[in-house]
Design an enzyme around this catalytic site. Structure first.
Site, PDB file in Angstrom:
ATOM      1  N   GLY A 212      16.784 -10.705  22.285  1.00 46.69           N
ATOM      2  CA  GLY A 212      18.051 -11.421  22.407  1.00 46.69           C
ATOM      3  C   GLY A 212      18.039 -12.450  23.522  1.00 46.69           C
ATOM      4  O   GLY A 212      18.539 -13.570  23.360  1.00 46.69           O
TER       5      GLY A 212
ATOM      6  N   GLY B 187      23.059  -7.556  22.087  1.00 52.22           N
ATOM      7  CA  GLY B 187      21.870  -6.916  22.654  1.00 52.22           C
ATOM      8  C   GLY B 187      21.255  -7.749  23.757  1.00 52.22           C
ATOM      9  O   GLY B 187      20.885  -8.902  23.549  1.00 52.22           O
TER      10      GLY B 187
ATOM     11  N   ALA C  90       2.930  -5.630  20.976  1.00 50.53           N
ATOM     12  CA  ALA C  90       1.724  -6.017  20.231  1.00 50.53           C
ATOM     13  C   ALA C  90       0.461  -5.546  20.941  1.00 50.53           C
ATOM     14  O   ALA C  90      -0.471  -5.040  20.300  1.00 50.53           O
ATOM     15  CB  ALA C  90       1.694  -7.532  20.038  1.00 50.53           C
TER      16      ALA C  90
ATOM     17  N   GLY D 119       0.828  -1.206   0.000  1.00 52.51           N
ATOM     18  CA  GLY D 119       0.000   0.000   0.000  1.00 52.51           C
ATOM     19  C   GLY D 119       0.858   1.248   0.000  1.00 52.51           C
ATOM     20  O   GLY D 119       1.794   1.357   0.796  1.00 52.51           O
TER      21      GLY D 119
ATOM     22  N   HIS E 126      -4.970 -21.058  46.998  1.00 54.29           N
ATOM     23  CA  HIS E 126      -3.778 -21.746  47.488  1.00 54.29           C
ATOM     24  C   HIS E 126      -3.805 -23.198  47.031  1.00 54.29           C
ATOM     25  O   HIS E 126      -4.849 -23.850  47.124  1.00 54.29           O
ATOM     26  CB  HIS E 126      -3.736 -21.706  49.018  1.00 54.29           C
ATOM     27  CG  HIS E 126      -2.615 -22.504  49.606  1.00 54.29           C
ATOM     28  ND1 HIS E 126      -1.308 -22.071  49.586  1.00 54.29           N
ATOM     29  CD2 HIS E 126      -2.610 -23.729  50.206  1.00 54.29           C
ATOM     30  CE1 HIS E 126      -0.547 -22.981  50.164  1.00 54.29           C
ATOM     31  NE2 HIS E 126      -1.312 -23.999  50.554  1.00 54.29           N
TER      32      HIS E 126
ATOM     33  N   THR F 212       1.932  -0.180   9.897  1.00 55.59           N
ATOM     34  CA  THR F 212       2.951  -0.950   9.179  1.00 55.59           C
ATOM     35  C   THR F 212       4.060  -1.504  10.060  1.00 55.59           C
ATOM     36  O   THR F 212       4.963  -2.190   9.578  1.00 55.59           O
ATOM     37  CB  THR F 212       3.565  -0.087   8.058  1.00 55.59           C
ATOM     38  OG1 THR F 212       3.859   1.217   8.568  1.00 55.59           O
ATOM     39  CG2 THR F 212       2.600   0.052   6.898  1.00 55.59           C
TER      40      THR F 212
ATOM     41  N   MET G 115       7.272  -0.710  21.702  1.00 55.51           N
ATOM     42  CA  MET G 115       6.940  -1.564  20.556  1.00 55.51           C
ATOM     43  C   MET G 115       6.410  -2.902  21.068  1.00 55.51           C
ATOM     44  O   MET G 115       7.139  -3.894  21.171  1.00 55.51           O
ATOM     45  CB  MET G 115       8.165  -1.749  19.660  1.00 55.51           C
ATOM     46  CG  MET G 115       8.557  -0.485  18.912  1.00 55.51           C
ATOM     47  SD  MET G 115       9.904  -0.776  17.750  1.00 55.51           S
ATOM     48  CE  MET G 115       9.948   0.801  16.878  1.00 55.51           C
TER      49      MET G 115
END
Length: 468
Positions: free
Chosen positions: A187, A182, A322, A116, A446, A145, A320
């Site tokens: 990572g 990282g 979801a 798009g 419990h 995007t 970042m």
């Protein structure tokens, strides 16, 4: 030319959720996706496949290390079948992406396959894989995007030995030595997958702690646990070159004293974060502005500088995640329908799906100190729980930060078994502005891991945990 009330560009968690909510609210909706399957990074090469491999590798590690303790004897060698493990992961991905297709169909959302790009503020060109272009009219557009793995400018990703998370999810062999550049979520999760399967793993991190941005107590605890699992760490190391010679990859880095050190392995996973993905959108044609970090600029209602165009998820400011993208997708749809939704970004939880898991919501101790907020701390170790001893998951703790005067919960930080699920209790409590005492007076079943939340709340209220 087909015309729609809303066109969503990108079918990741933000995009497909936004499309569904728009359709539920009576808008004629289309979604544009350039890849053959829906679901974006999360479902195809992110959250879902990584959790599939984390679960598979966890089962293998249990079989090798823990079944005997449970009285389960296995005759013969326990072996990793990488082909089957990757095939199962692919099956999980397919089930989820097919589920999104079903939801699009159920909600009468038109799926447009292709890239798009804006022709102008109200027209979008969709270019399919064969180069055919279709133009649609969009009264409103939602840019969703997402993001792509970031790298360092001097690293050449060959996607064979020098790889990103995308390639790490489909390796055909267990590395001998995987070097992870990282020490963030991606990572650590993928590093633990391959450590369990038999690889030597070294994490090279520029900062002096892993999980930068989370409460330092979580970083410290997870470092301790991962070291116990034989993961090696090189913290405060600045990587300056990555070179490949055949099947060997060598990293040169400067340590905190400025001295050069080298690391060699057969795979290097570059996991230095992600970057907003706007390639091919042709934002200039619509007049949409971007900031200096390549993100789409939006206001508090996620609207761009162009009145009918919105943007959500990884492509805009903020974490970042979801689930953050999903909330933004719903919010934009409801704003378009004239409703008044709201997101409290302070209460978007963060989770690391290593084992033990790490989860947090609200303010860290470091943030409270910096802001000059007087607070109190209640902390309870998982090893003191009957449920943790029963399952042999005794690493970690729950820590509750509460306002010193009002007792309102300001932050909750956890390391332990199933804390990715437990954090929802903290989010719920904080959404209703609960005090630590409120949580301490709730009955917790419990034996459960959740009892650690109650005990931490008791510790924060007046330092009276029952089981410690």
């Amino acid at each position: 030319m087909d015309s729609y009330d809303v066109v969503v560009i990108g079918s990741g968690p933000g995009g497909y959720v936004a499309a569904i909510r728009c359709a539920q609210l009576g808008m004629k909706t289309a979604i544009i996706e350039k890849y053959p399957t829906l679901g974006g990074t999360c479902l195809n090469v992110g959250c879902i496949p990584s959790k599939a491999l984390l679960d598979s590798s966890h089962h293998y590690e249990d079989a090798v290390k823990h079944f005997g303790t449970h009285g389960i004897d296995i005759d013969g060698e326990v072996k990793v079948n990488m082909e089957q493990m990757i095939a199962r992961k692919a099956q999980v991905v397919e089930q989820n992406t097919k589920g999104i297709e079903f939801l699009m169909d159920k909600n009468n959302i038109t799926v447009l396959q292709g890239v798009g790009s804006f022709k102008d503020a109200t027209h979008i060109n969709v270019t399919d894989s064969e180069g055919n272009v279709t133009t649609v009219e969009a009264k409103k557009t939602i840019i969703a995007t997402g993001s792509k793995p970031a790298s360092l400018p001097f690293i050449e990703l060959d996607k064979e030995r020098i790889i990103t998370s995308t390639e790490a999810l489909k390796l055909s062999e267990v590395p001998k030595h995987m070097i992870v550049i990282g020490g963030g979520v991606i990572g650590l999760e993928l590093g633990q997958v391959y450590k369990r399967l038999g690889a030597q793993v070294t994490v090279v991190e520029y900062m002096d702690t892993i999980l930068p941005g989370m409460d330092k107590s979580l970083s410290k605890e997870l470092t301790k646990v991962l070291k116990k699992q034989k993961v090696k760490f090189a913290l405060s190391h600045k990587v300056k070159s990555v070179t490949r010679n055949g099947d060997e990859v060598t990293i040169l880095a400067d340590d905190k004293k400025g001295q050069e050190v080298s690391f060699s392995g057969d795979y290097v996973l570059v996991a230095v974060g992600r970057r907003p993905y706007t390639d091919g959108l042709n934002l200039e044609a619509a007049g949409v502005k971007m900031d200096e970090r390549g993100r789409v600029e939006v206001d508090n209602h996620l609207k761009t500088n162009v009145d009918n165009i919105y943007a959500i998820g990884d492509v805009v400011k903020g974490a970042m995640l979801a689930h953050k993208a999903e909330e933004e997708g719903v919010m934009v749809a409801e704003l378009m329908a004239g409703q008044k939704p709201h997101i409290d970004y302070n209460l978007i939880p963060g989770v690391v799906y290593t084992w033990p898991e790490v989860a947090a919501v609200g303010k860290t101790e470091e943030q409270l100190k910096e802001a000059g907020v007087a607070y109190k701390v209640g902390q309870f170790p998982m090893r003191a729980l009957g449920r943790s001893r029963a399952s042999m998951d005794t690493d970690g703790f729950v820590k509750i930060l509460a306002d010193e005067k009002t007792d309102e919960v300001l932050g909750v930080h956890m390391v332990g078994a199933r804390v990715a699920d437990l954090i929802a209790e903290a989010v719920t409590a904080m959404e209703f502005r609960a005090s630590a005492e409120d949580i301490s007076r709730m009955s917790h079943a419990h034996p459960t891991y959740a009892e650690a939340v109650k005990e931490a709340a008791l510790a924060a209220t007046d330092n009276r945990p029952i089981h410690m």
